[in-house]
Scaffold this motif. Structure first.
Motif, PDB file in Angstrom:
ATOM      1  N   PHE A 197      41.103 -36.015  24.683  1.00  0.00           N
ATOM      2  CA  PHE A 197      41.126 -34.978  25.368  1.00  0.00           C
ATOM      3  C   PHE A 197      42.534 -34.539  25.988  1.00  0.00           C
ATOM      4  O   PHE A 197      42.960 -33.529  26.130  1.00  0.00           O
ATOM      5  CB  PHE A 197      40.040 -34.511  26.291  1.00  0.00           C
ATOM      6  CG  PHE A 197      38.708 -34.572  25.483  1.00  0.00           C
ATOM      7  CD1 PHE A 197      38.665 -33.246  24.604  1.00  0.00           C
ATOM      8  CD2 PHE A 197      37.801 -35.199  25.818  1.00  0.00           C
ATOM      9  CE1 PHE A 197      37.425 -33.504  24.223  1.00  0.00           C
ATOM     10  CE2 PHE A 197      36.790 -35.275  25.332  1.00  0.00           C
ATOM     11  CZ  PHE A 197      36.307 -34.145  24.148  1.00  0.00           C
ATOM     12  N   SER A 249      45.618 -35.264  25.025  1.00  0.00           N
ATOM     13  CA  SER A 249      46.564 -34.584  24.003  1.00  0.00           C
ATOM     14  C   SER A 249      46.148 -33.167  23.845  1.00  0.00           C
ATOM     15  O   SER A 249      47.157 -32.462  23.495  1.00  0.00           O
ATOM     16  CB  SER A 249      46.280 -35.482  22.851  1.00  0.00           C
ATOM     17  OG  SER A 249      45.261 -35.311  22.076  1.00  0.00           O
ATOM     18  N   PHE A 250      44.863 -32.753  24.064  1.00  0.00           N
ATOM     19  CA  PHE A 250      44.695 -31.303  23.775  1.00  0.00           C
ATOM     20  C   PHE A 250      44.952 -30.619  25.027  1.00  0.00           C
ATOM     21  O   PHE A 250      44.953 -29.272  25.080  1.00  0.00           O
ATOM     22  CB  PHE A 250      43.333 -31.266  23.714  1.00  0.00           C
ATOM     23  CG  PHE A 250      42.842 -31.590  22.040  1.00  0.00           C
ATOM     24  CD1 PHE A 250      43.287 -31.069  21.044  1.00  0.00           C
ATOM     25  CD2 PHE A 250      41.935 -32.602  21.964  1.00  0.00           C
ATOM     26  CE1 PHE A 250      43.076 -31.532  19.753  1.00  0.00           C
ATOM     27  CE2 PHE A 250      41.433 -33.092  20.846  1.00  0.00           C
ATOM     28  CZ  PHE A 250      42.034 -32.527  19.760  1.00  0.00           C
ATOM     29  N   GLN A 251      45.479 -31.406  26.462  1.00  0.00           N
ATOM     30  CA  GLN A 251      45.416 -30.524  27.457  1.00  0.00           C
ATOM     31  C   GLN A 251      46.750 -29.698  27.590  1.00  0.00           C
ATOM     32  O   GLN A 251      46.813 -28.495  27.788  1.00  0.00           O
ATOM     33  CB  GLN A 251      45.601 -31.182  28.465  1.00  0.00           C
ATOM     34  CG  GLN A 251      44.183 -31.954  29.022  1.00  0.00           C
ATOM     35  CD  GLN A 251      44.195 -32.862  30.281  1.00  0.00           C
ATOM     36  OE1 GLN A 251      45.467 -33.350  30.732  1.00  0.00           O
ATOM     37  NE2 GLN A 251      43.155 -33.201  30.978  1.00  0.00           N
ATOM     38  N   ASP A 252      47.831 -30.143  26.737  1.00  0.00           N
ATOM     39  CA  ASP A 252      49.216 -29.433  26.720  1.00  0.00           C
ATOM     40  C   ASP A 252      48.976 -28.259  25.917  1.00  0.00           C
ATOM     41  O   ASP A 252      49.423 -27.199  26.019  1.00  0.00           O
ATOM     42  CB  ASP A 252      50.137 -30.292  26.269  1.00  0.00           C
ATOM     43  CG  ASP A 252      50.757 -31.328  27.417  1.00  0.00           C
ATOM     44  OD1 ASP A 252      50.568 -31.084  28.614  1.00  0.00           O
ATOM     45  OD2 ASP A 252      51.268 -32.661  26.902  1.00  0.00           O
ATOM     46  N   ASP A 253      48.190 -28.588  24.536  1.00  0.00           N
ATOM     47  CA  ASP A 253      47.950 -27.318  23.622  1.00  0.00           C
ATOM     48  C   ASP A 253      46.981 -26.244  24.433  1.00  0.00           C
ATOM     49  O   ASP A 253      47.199 -25.204  24.149  1.00  0.00           O
ATOM     50  CB  ASP A 253      47.090 -28.046  22.559  1.00  0.00           C
ATOM     51  CG  ASP A 253      47.920 -28.925  21.775  1.00  0.00           C
ATOM     52  OD1 ASP A 253      49.275 -28.806  21.713  1.00  0.00           O
ATOM     53  OD2 ASP A 253      47.524 -29.827  20.883  1.00  0.00           O
ATOM     54  N   ILE A 254      45.953 -26.673  25.253  1.00  0.00           N
ATOM     55  CA  ILE A 254      45.287 -25.797  25.900  1.00  0.00           C
ATOM     56  C   ILE A 254      46.126 -25.000  26.951  1.00  0.00           C
ATOM     57  O   ILE A 254      46.085 -23.774  26.899  1.00  0.00           O
ATOM     58  CB  ILE A 254      44.014 -26.435  26.663  1.00  0.00           C
ATOM     59  CG1 ILE A 254      43.208 -26.825  25.451  1.00  0.00           C
ATOM     60  CG2 ILE A 254      43.442 -25.486  27.749  1.00  0.00           C
ATOM     61  CD1 ILE A 254      41.912 -27.641  26.129  1.00  0.00           C
TER      62      ILE A 254
END
Length: 75
Positions: free
Chosen positions: A14, A16-21
């Protein structure tokens, strides 16, 4: 041990998804700001159109009155 594995999984998967979010949230905010500006612009344009419509009606009435004065009949 399970807690450590869970934390590692959480940060690896998760993380790696934080920047996308964050980017997605920023894009949504920008989109909302743009939509607000568009809404305001549309309201201003509506006011201008209404004013032009009133002016056109007044011009039409003046032309009709002038026509009646010149030709003595209805327009």
């Amino acid at each position: 041990m399970a807690g450590v594995v869970s934390l590692l999984f959480k940060y690896i998967v998760f993380g790696s998804f934080q920047d996308d979010i964050k980017d997605l949230n920023k894009n949504f905010k920008t989109l909302n700001d743009n939509l607000r500006e568009i809404r305001i612009s549309i309201q201003e344009l509506d006011k201008r159109v209404d004013e032009h419509d009133r002016r056109l009606d007044r011009h039409h009435e003046r032309i009709k009155d002038l026509h009646d004065k010149i030709w003595g009949g209805s327009y």
